[in-house]
Write an enzyme that holds these catalytic residues in place. Sequence first.
Site, mmCIF file in Angstrom:
data_model
loop_
_atom_site.group_PDB
_atom_site.id
_atom_site.type_symbol
_atom_site.label_atom_id
_atom_site.label_comp_id
_atom_site.label_asym_id
_atom_site.label_seq_id
_atom_site.Cartn_x
_atom_site.Cartn_y
_atom_site.Cartn_z
ATOM 1 C CD1 TRP A 86 -17.848 2.552 -50.922
ATOM 2 C CD2 TRP A 86 -19.945 1.983 -51.455
ATOM 3 N NE1 TRP A 86 -18.542 2.348 -49.751
ATOM 4 C CE2 TRP A 86 -19.835 1.995 -50.048
ATOM 5 C CE3 TRP A 86 -21.176 1.659 -52.022
ATOM 6 C CZ2 TRP A 86 -20.893 1.703 -49.204
ATOM 7 C CZ3 TRP A 86 -22.237 1.359 -51.183
ATOM 8 C CH2 TRP A 86 -22.091 1.384 -49.786
ATOM 9 N NE ARG A 119 -18.458 9.857 -57.456
ATOM 10 C CZ ARG A 119 -19.412 10.765 -57.368
ATOM 11 N NH1 ARG A 119 -19.111 12.025 -57.159
ATOM 12 N NH2 ARG A 119 -20.676 10.428 -57.487
ATOM 13 C CB CYS A 166 -19.005 3.934 -58.488
ATOM 14 S SG CYS A 166 -19.381 2.344 -57.774
ATOM 15 C CG ASN A 198 -22.209 5.865 -59.324
ATOM 16 O OD1 ASN A 198 -22.425 5.171 -58.332
ATOM 17 N ND2 ASN A 198 -22.277 7.178 -59.302
ATOM 18 N N GLY A 199 -24.126 2.934 -59.317
ATOM 19 C CA GLY A 199 -25.531 2.815 -58.933
ATOM 20 C C GLY A 199 -25.900 1.364 -58.694
ATOM 21 C CE LYS A 255 -16.018 14.176 -39.809
ATOM 22 N NZ LYS A 255 -17.207 14.856 -40.223
ATOM 23 C CE LYS A 284 -16.453 14.791 -49.596
ATOM 24 N NZ LYS A 284 -16.513 14.943 -48.137
ATOM 25 C CG HIS A 302 -32.681 11.298 -18.436
ATOM 26 N ND1 HIS A 302 -33.694 11.283 -17.503
ATOM 27 C CD2 HIS A 302 -32.397 12.601 -18.669
ATOM 28 C CE1 HIS A 302 -34.031 12.523 -17.200
ATOM 29 N NE2 HIS A 302 -33.252 13.344 -17.893
ATOM 30 C CD GLU A 349 -19.273 16.552 -37.972
ATOM 31 O OE1 GLU A 349 -20.205 15.741 -38.105
ATOM 32 O OE2 GLU A 349 -18.381 16.691 -38.822
ATOM 33 C CD GLU A 390 -16.723 10.429 -40.901
ATOM 34 O OE1 GLU A 390 -17.227 9.920 -41.900
ATOM 35 O OE2 GLU A 390 -16.906 11.608 -40.586
HETATM 36 C C1 F6R Z 1 -19.224 12.476 -42.528
HETATM 37 C C2 F6R Z 1 -19.731 12.687 -43.875
HETATM 38 C C3 F6R Z 1 -21.088 12.178 -44.182
HETATM 39 C C4 F6R Z 1 -21.824 13.164 -45.109
HETATM 40 C C5 F6R Z 1 -23.168 12.561 -45.551
HETATM 41 C C6 F6R Z 1 -23.936 13.523 -46.433
HETATM 42 O O1 F6R Z 1 -17.952 13.032 -42.371
HETATM 43 O O2 F6R Z 1 -19.064 13.219 -44.718
HETATM 44 O O3 F6R Z 1 -21.819 11.927 -43.031
HETATM 45 O O4 F6R Z 1 -22.016 14.365 -44.433
HETATM 46 O O5 F6R Z 1 -22.934 11.375 -46.241
HETATM 47 O O6 F6R Z 1 -23.222 13.835 -47.586
HETATM 48 P P1 F6R Z 1 -23.616 15.076 -48.460
HETATM 49 O O7 F6R Z 1 -23.342 16.310 -47.649
HETATM 50 O O8 F6R Z 1 -22.752 15.000 -49.681
HETATM 51 O O9 F6R Z 1 -25.080 14.947 -48.771
#
Ligand code: F6R
Length: 618
Positions: A80, A31, A2, A104-105, A491, A613, A510, A487, A494
């Site tokens: 969100w 967000r 949010c 937010n929360g 990517k 985010k 394994h 990673e 997501e």
């Molecule tokens: C993936 C991504 C998330 C963040 C995770 C931590 O692309 O962006 O996995 O890395 O939510 O977020 P921060 O770094 O803001 O604590």
Amino acid sequence: MCGIVGYVGSQQPSGRPLEVVLEGLRRLEYRGYDSAGVALVSPGASLATAKKAGKLANLVEEIDTHPMPAATAAIGHTRWATHGAPNDVNAHPHVSGGVAVIHNGIVENFATLKAELEAAGVAFTSETDTEVVAHLVARAYAQTPDLTQALRTVAQRLHGTFTLLAVHGDDPTTVVGARHDSPLVVGLGDGENFLGSDVSAFIASTRDALELGQDQVVTITPTEVTVTDFDGTPVEARRFTVDWDAAAAEKGGFRSFMDKEIHDQPQAVADTLLGRTDTTGRLVLDELRIDEAVLRAVDKIVVVACGTAAYAGHVAKYAIEHWCRIPVEVELAHEFRYRDPVVDERTLVVAVSQSGETMDTLMAVRHAKEQGATTLAIVNTHGSTIPRESDAALYTHAGPEIAVASTKAFLSQITAAYLLGLYLAQLRGNKYADEIGQVLDELRAIPDKIQQVLDRAGRVREIARWMADTQSVLFLGRHVGYPVAMEGALKLKELAYIHAEGFAAGELKHGPIALIEPGQPVFVVVPSPRGRDSLHSKIVSNIQEIRARGARTLVIAEEGDETVRPYADEVFTVPQTSTLLAPLLAVVPLQIFACELATAKGLDVDQPRNLAKSVTVE
Ligand code: F6R
């Protein structure tokens, strides 16, 4: 999760409050983008609201169709969803008795509060926890018509996490905010003031900001900002200047923020390295205000982080253990505090976070502090909670990361963690100065090498477009290539909603090798043949094993490594560097692959479905 914006300006009603709030929501949309809404207050015209499910564009269309009045104060929200479906009714603001509230929360005791309100005859229209707050604030205001006091009273009754903003139709020059475990910063203007979940909410108008602490209430008018705790005691808020401007938060000609941020990576790494050495070449991490004796005594490091930031921690583990001979554990922050971890005053807990607001990581920091550990935050966002609550902070200088999926923050987190490892090695005498100098020189060469990877990305983009219909992709790596593989898989999941898994190549036999069938695409991150020889030859064997079973092998290898070519369907080369620094290059083709494939599928790479985010709920 949010995004929240608040604005109050001159006594003269105008379109500026709405403009500022919509502009702020546009910048905060990363967000959350389940719905958006605004509330405006104007002298005489009292309260007007508009809200709409879906992305901000839907709200803008609604306002274009049904114009809103000129105003002096405004609040805006991009959601969100936590409680209640993402529809128009559950969108914020929630209104009761002239009060409009955005949140937010999560209010964890909302069911109890709701029951109490219902028993008193209050009827609810939405399924949200936020509506409870709106009714409570309205009732408190009805008793004492002071919005700040009403929000303080209500804040004390809430359990959970919240940033709340409230306006009242009777008070056109005041916006009040309260925060507990969720972010809120103040923007200081000339004859106008701002509130935002982060500084990007008001960066187009001001770079002067105030950081709010835990459990504080802020009241902004056009000319004043007053901060108190929940009891009403005045508190001093720390003032800071944002070190990037509105242009940094724009797409700059790229088709998506993600694409831009991938291309920002040479600069992000260079900026994170900048100013970290003195005239003699010694590393100086001025921000690390931890007593050197404490750092010398550290006998264990625990990295706590989530998602991509945790993979940065995994990469850091290899480097820090190698350089400093200190054991490093990497723990998903949400698992850390629930398993009674063994940490004490000789443990350094390093929290890695782009946003500095990830609730799981914040809770891990708090738990570590309770156990007596020293806490250090590697963070990108100034004014955020994790660095404020940690004993020290080492800032990455990636600039604003707007795309929901992390790219440049990952590279700058790895860079900062390397600086930390080298600094500890210098302090504890694990490495000679010239050895540290040599690694620093190699690090300084990385931005140019990332640029070379970007310049030759044409082929990876082409392959990604061809693979737009792929159902599953596997990623393999060894040593530092293993977190890179994870990673790469994250990517792709997501951004492109494709099943993807990252494995340690040695683990294949394994179990996971059973997944290999003819045509299965597998990315393999190959370490330098100039590094530890056994590592390279082992992974070449792994490539042969999966190739023999029909896999289609897409190999990331160092320039000049001809040994992999006979077994690879495709080779993407990256410039030479030492083994430990290679993740900074090897991950870039994987980021580009995911971004390009998702774009080819017609997906929104900046705002993938179901994500947000800044994950400020546990
Ligand atoms: C993936 C991504 C998330 C963040 C995770 C931590 O692309 O962006 O996995 O890395 O939510 O977020 P921060 O770094 O803001 O604590």
